[in-house]
Enzyme design. Structure first.
Site, short mmCIF file in Angstrom:
data_model
loop_
_atom_site.label_atom_id
_atom_site.label_comp_id
_atom_site.label_asym_id
_atom_site.label_seq_id
_atom_site.Cartn_x
_atom_site.Cartn_y
_atom_site.Cartn_z
N HIS A 154 -24.95 67.35 -2.95
CA HIS A 154 -25.57 67.34 -2.04
C HIS A 154 -26.62 66.33 -1.93
O HIS A 154 -27.38 66.07 -2.99
CB HIS A 154 -26.66 68.47 -1.91
CG HIS A 154 -25.55 69.75 -1.65
ND1 HIS A 154 -25.47 70.31 -0.62
CD2 HIS A 154 -25.11 70.82 -2.46
CE1 HIS A 154 -24.21 70.92 -1.03
NE2 HIS A 154 -24.26 71.40 -1.57
N TYR A 171 -29.17 60.00 -1.67
CA TYR A 171 -29.10 61.01 -2.84
C TYR A 171 -29.56 60.34 -4.15
O TYR A 171 -29.70 59.08 -3.86
CB TYR A 171 -27.78 60.84 -3.19
CG TYR A 171 -26.87 61.38 -1.98
CD1 TYR A 171 -26.33 61.58 -0.53
CD2 TYR A 171 -25.54 62.44 -2.63
CE1 TYR A 171 -25.49 61.52 0.44
CE2 TYR A 171 -25.05 63.50 -1.35
CZ TYR A 171 -24.66 62.56 0.24
OH TYR A 171 -24.12 63.41 1.29
N LYS A 195 -34.79 69.80 1.15
CA LYS A 195 -34.31 68.69 1.04
C LYS A 195 -35.87 68.42 0.79
O LYS A 195 -36.65 69.46 1.15
CB LYS A 195 -33.74 67.21 1.84
CG LYS A 195 -32.39 67.53 1.58
CD LYS A 195 -31.68 67.37 3.07
CE LYS A 195 -29.97 67.81 3.13
NZ LYS A 195 -29.40 68.00 1.09
#
Lengths: 162, 142
Positions: free
Chosen positions: B88, B81, B119
């Site tokens: 998320h 993170y 991501k």
């Protein structure tokens, strides 16, 4: 339009500085000459902008140029140069790869693009070396991955500090 | 000192500890660990070469209070993170050794995995028991 003459002299290719703008501002201006890498010359021949004079020999086709200077041409760098030049980036061939400038600006390097074929195997130590090379050019590292259809995808590699 | 048995990849005792948690506590000498036959183990008995690079990254993230978690569901080792409180994770992390070879296909597959889970790919390069660099890798349109 008449083709510009590029001369092969000793180990380099050159033309008059007056031709710089009409030849896509490729190469390096040194005094009254523009000096080209073999890859840049190949690009210009492909674009049918130039002929090459090497002593008495005149070369005006891509195939003949490739056969004559095959040991000097890095095809991977040429493919990246062509791909980027054709969409408007100014680029320079450097020993470590292809230096890419901000679009529309002749000297504002943003990336060092290092090309690989899709079937090559690399290691992370080499990636770190490329990163150091990019820093020397005050640029970011871009991996230019060439597939078997000669399409190229680019990946930016940035160092992150936590 | 609490005692645990290391069996089938986990540490079983008062709690069940994950492989990384157990290794960390063992290395910090906060627990004692035995195998199924009662033999006391130290960290070198458990760490394989492959596990070592992941553990080094785990330790790095943990000691710097970076928020992270298991990345398996996203196709990687860790999810990381950017900020505490983020819903998320921003990165999917793959620990690698500096001299580890890879194919371009493997490289692209990792990128695809990260992209398909929204991501960014994070490679943590390990060398001589330390993190050498973190690399963030993104597809670039040119």
């Amino acid at each position: 339009m008449e083709k510009v003459v590029v001369y092969k002299e000793n180990n380099y290719f050159w033309t008059s500085k007056n031709n710089y703008n009409i030849l896509y501002k490729l190469g390096k201006v040194v005094g009254r000459r523009v000096i080209y890498s073999p890859e840049e010359v190949l690009y210009l021949i492909e674009k049918e902008k130039i002929i090459v004079k090497d002593g008495d020999k005149v070369i005006d086709s891509k195939m003949e140029f490739l056969y004559t200077y095959k040991n000097n041409i890095n095809i991977k760098k040429f493919l990246v140069l062509r791909r980027l030049r054709d969409v408007g980036y100014y680029v320079d061939i450097v020993p470590e790869g292809v230096l890419v400038h901000m679009k529309g600006e002749r000297w504002n390097p943003i990336y060092l693009a290092v090309p690989y074929h899709e079937y090559e195997i690399i290691d992370w130590e080499n990636i770190l070396k490329h990163l150091e090379s990019a820093k020397r050019y005050k640029s970011k590292l871009l991996l230019a991955l060439i597939d078997i259809e000669l399409d190229i995808v680019f990946y930016e590699v940035l160092e992150l500090r936590f | 000192m609490e005692e645990y048995i290391f069996a089938d990849g986990v540490f079983v005792g008062k709690d069940i500890l994950t492989i990384y948690e157990g290794l960390y506590l063992l290395e910090s000498r906060k627990i004692k660990v035995y195998d199924k036959y009662g033999k006391e183990l130290d960290i070198t008995d458990i760490l394989t070469e492959d596990l070592k690079k992941r553990y080094i990254v785990y330790k790095f993230l943990k000691e710097r209070n970076i928020i992270f978690g298991a990345g398996m569901k996203f196709g990687g080792t860790f999810r990381v993170y950017e900020n505490p409180g983020d819903d998320h994770s921003k990165w999917i992390c793959f620990p690698v050794y500096k001299n580890e070879k890879f194919t371009i296909y493997e490289f692209l597959a990792k990128n695809r995995v990260a992209h398909s889970t929204r991501k960014t790919l994070l490679i943590s390069i390990v060398d001589k028991d330390k993190i050498r660099k973190f690399l963030e890798i993104k597809w670039k349109k040119l």
